[in-house]
Design a protein around this motif. Structure first.
Motif, short mmCIF file in Angstrom:
data_model
loop_
_atom_site.label_atom_id
_atom_site.label_comp_id
_atom_site.label_asym_id
_atom_site.label_seq_id
_atom_site.Cartn_x
_atom_site.Cartn_y
_atom_site.Cartn_z
N UNK A 1 12.01 -52.43 6.09
CA UNK A 1 11.29 -52.40 4.77
C UNK A 1 10.65 -53.82 4.25
N UNK A 2 11.68 -54.86 4.42
CA UNK A 2 11.09 -56.10 3.93
C UNK A 2 10.45 -56.92 5.15
N UNK A 3 9.11 -57.40 4.83
CA UNK A 3 8.54 -57.94 6.00
C UNK A 3 8.50 -59.63 5.84
N UNK A 4 8.57 -60.27 7.19
CA UNK A 4 8.39 -61.68 7.14
C UNK A 4 6.96 -62.13 6.87
N UNK B 1 20.08 -48.70 0.83
CA UNK B 1 20.41 -48.54 2.06
C UNK B 1 20.11 -49.53 3.13
N UNK B 2 18.76 -49.87 3.04
CA UNK B 2 18.25 -50.65 4.23
C UNK B 2 18.69 -52.10 3.85
N UNK B 3 18.83 -52.37 2.60
CA UNK B 3 19.22 -54.01 2.28
C UNK B 3 20.73 -54.08 2.74
N UNK B 4 21.72 -53.00 2.54
CA UNK B 4 22.91 -53.20 2.91
C UNK B 4 23.07 -53.08 4.62
N UNK B 5 22.11 -52.46 5.26
CA UNK B 5 22.25 -52.35 6.62
C UNK B 5 21.73 -53.72 7.10
N UNK B 6 20.95 -54.52 6.56
CA UNK B 6 20.67 -55.61 6.82
C UNK B 6 21.67 -56.87 6.48
N UNK B 7 22.75 -56.58 5.87
CA UNK B 7 23.85 -57.19 5.79
C UNK B 7 23.72 -57.71 4.23
N UNK B 8 23.01 -57.07 3.40
CA UNK B 8 22.83 -57.54 1.88
C UNK B 8 24.13 -56.84 1.22
N UNK B 9 24.17 -57.34 -0.18
CA UNK B 9 24.87 -56.71 -1.13
C UNK B 9 24.58 -56.18 -2.32
N UNK B 10 25.38 -55.02 -2.59
CA UNK B 10 24.71 -54.14 -3.68
C UNK B 10 24.44 -54.86 -5.06
N UNK B 11 25.12 -55.41 -5.48
CA UNK B 11 25.01 -56.09 -6.78
C UNK B 11 23.66 -57.17 -6.49
N UNK C 1 15.80 -44.39 -9.81
CA UNK C 1 17.01 -44.70 -9.41
C UNK C 1 17.11 -44.05 -8.16
N UNK C 2 16.77 -42.74 -8.01
CA UNK C 2 17.07 -42.01 -6.76
C UNK C 2 16.22 -42.70 -5.59
N UNK C 3 14.74 -43.16 -6.01
CA UNK C 3 13.77 -43.72 -5.01
C UNK C 3 14.37 -45.08 -4.63
N UNK C 4 15.43 -45.72 -5.36
CA UNK C 4 15.82 -46.87 -4.97
C UNK C 4 16.83 -46.85 -3.89
N UNK C 5 17.25 -45.69 -3.55
CA UNK C 5 18.52 -45.42 -2.74
C UNK C 5 18.28 -45.90 -1.28
N UNK C 6 17.14 -45.29 -0.87
CA UNK C 6 16.83 -45.66 0.64
C UNK C 6 16.56 -47.37 0.50
N UNK C 7 16.16 -47.87 -0.28
CA UNK C 7 16.00 -49.28 -0.17
C UNK C 7 17.29 -50.01 -0.35
#
Length: 341
Positions: free
Chosen positions: A1-4, A282-292, A274-280
């Motif tokens: 989702x995030x691009x260089x 999930x992708x952030x966490x999968x990339x090693x990010x933290x929920x907070x 908020x519901x629309x944020x959930x896939x974002x």
């Protein structure tokens, strides 16, 4: 989702200028890419700004990760800090290549750290240097180069300094400026105090719009509601830039912005957002990010609404947990839905 590097072409001048009718101000430590993604779901039309990124960090430090963003954020502008024309030109070119729709030069930040680098509000004392900077940036990029400034600094006479500054910007080819309607006191006030203590002078900024009719001017500073934004637009301003209110009470400012400010679409629903944020998330966490890292920008989403306190408390207490995930957000959302039922 995030691009260089963005896969979407830069938006044209006219589209960005239309979006600038309402913008969310660049705010250090606040308007990062997660915040902007949330704000874009709340409003499709509003112009979004990055935190200030310093040209030295990009050109000398190689910190290009600071300018990564999601294609969904368009229209989006990047704010640069710096005072070396060549370095700013190189940074602007790098940011244009990433896909930003506008490059904005910071001539308004009053922090000590910024002053020590001879950029930010201290540049109000050196308009000729600002001219050199924006000309170098304009020569390097094809997207619009804009400026965000104060009405003056320290003991300057704002009624003399601001029109002279805008005149020099116009002569340099800058046709869009956002004006924070307060002085900045470079000595004696903290950055936080500089956002509140110097008195607002909206009439001066309105007068500048009358005096510089061909320049697109946005007014910034202390604007806390869409009603206030509409009043400034009705008084003749081309745009309104909102900072803290858009961050602390994002739904109040952005959910109705498309309909009220741009005359398009319908109001967004913060629960659905908020519901629309959930896939974002999930992708952030999968990339090693933290929920907070994401949810800290969502705490004020239901401010003033049933369940807001429970939503904020649950996320504040549970999102920092190392194993927190989308289910944490869904659990917090249940408090809002229960109280709203």
């Amino acid at each position: 989702m995030m691009q260089d590097v963005s896969t979407q072409e830069n938006i044209g001048f006219s589209e960005v200028r239309k979006a600038a009718r309402l913008s969310v101000a660049p705010m250090m430590d606040w308007t990062d890419r997660h915040c902007r993604f949330l704000h874009r779901l709340l409003s499709r039309e509003t112009l979004l700004y990055t935190e200030m990124v310093t040209a030295p960090a990009l050109v000398r430090g190689g910190a290009v990760h600071l300018v990564n963003f999601s294609d969904e954020e368009h229209p989006v502008a990047l704010q640069l800090g710096g005072s070396d024309p060549d370095e700013l030109a190189k940074a602007a070119k790098l940011c244009e290549a990433r896909g930003y729709d506008e490059i904005n030069l910071n001539v308004g930040c009053p922090s000590d750290r910024v002053q020590s680098g001879t950029f930010g509000a201290v540049l109000m004392k050196s308009p000729s240097l600002v001219v050199d900077c924006v000309k170098a940036m304009q020569d390097a990029v094809s997207v619009e180069v804009t400026v965000k400034c104060r009405i003056g600094v320290d003991d300057q006479d704002t009624k003399e300094v601001l029109p002279d500054f805008l005149d020099q910007m116009g002569r340099a080819g800058v046709s869009r400026v956002a004006v924070h309607a307060r002085k900045a006191w470079l000595q004696g006030l903290s950055p936080k105090e500089n956002r509140d203590i110097p008195p607002l002078d909206y009439p001066l900024v309105h007068q500048m719009k009358r005096d510089f009719a061909d320049m697109h001017l946005s007014i910034n500073g202390g604007i806390a509601t869409l009603d206030e934004a509409e009043a400034h637009l009705a008084a003749g301003m081309d745009g309104v830039m909102i900072g803290r209110a858009a961050y602390q009470n994002p739904a109040d400012i952005l959910c109705g912005a498309d309909r009220r400010i741009y005359g398009v679409g319908t109001d967004s629903d913060p629960i659905e957002v908020v519901r629309q944020m959930l896939p974002y998330i999930e992708a952030h966490l999968a990339a090693g990010g933290k929920l907070h890292q994401v949810t800290r920008h969502m705490l004020g989403l239901f401010a003033g609404r049933p369940g807001a306190r429970a939503w904020r408390r649950y996320l504040s207490e549970n999102a920092p947990s190392p194993d927190a995930g989308p289910e944490t957000v869904e659990a917090a959302l249940a408090f809002v839905q229960r109280d709203a039922a």
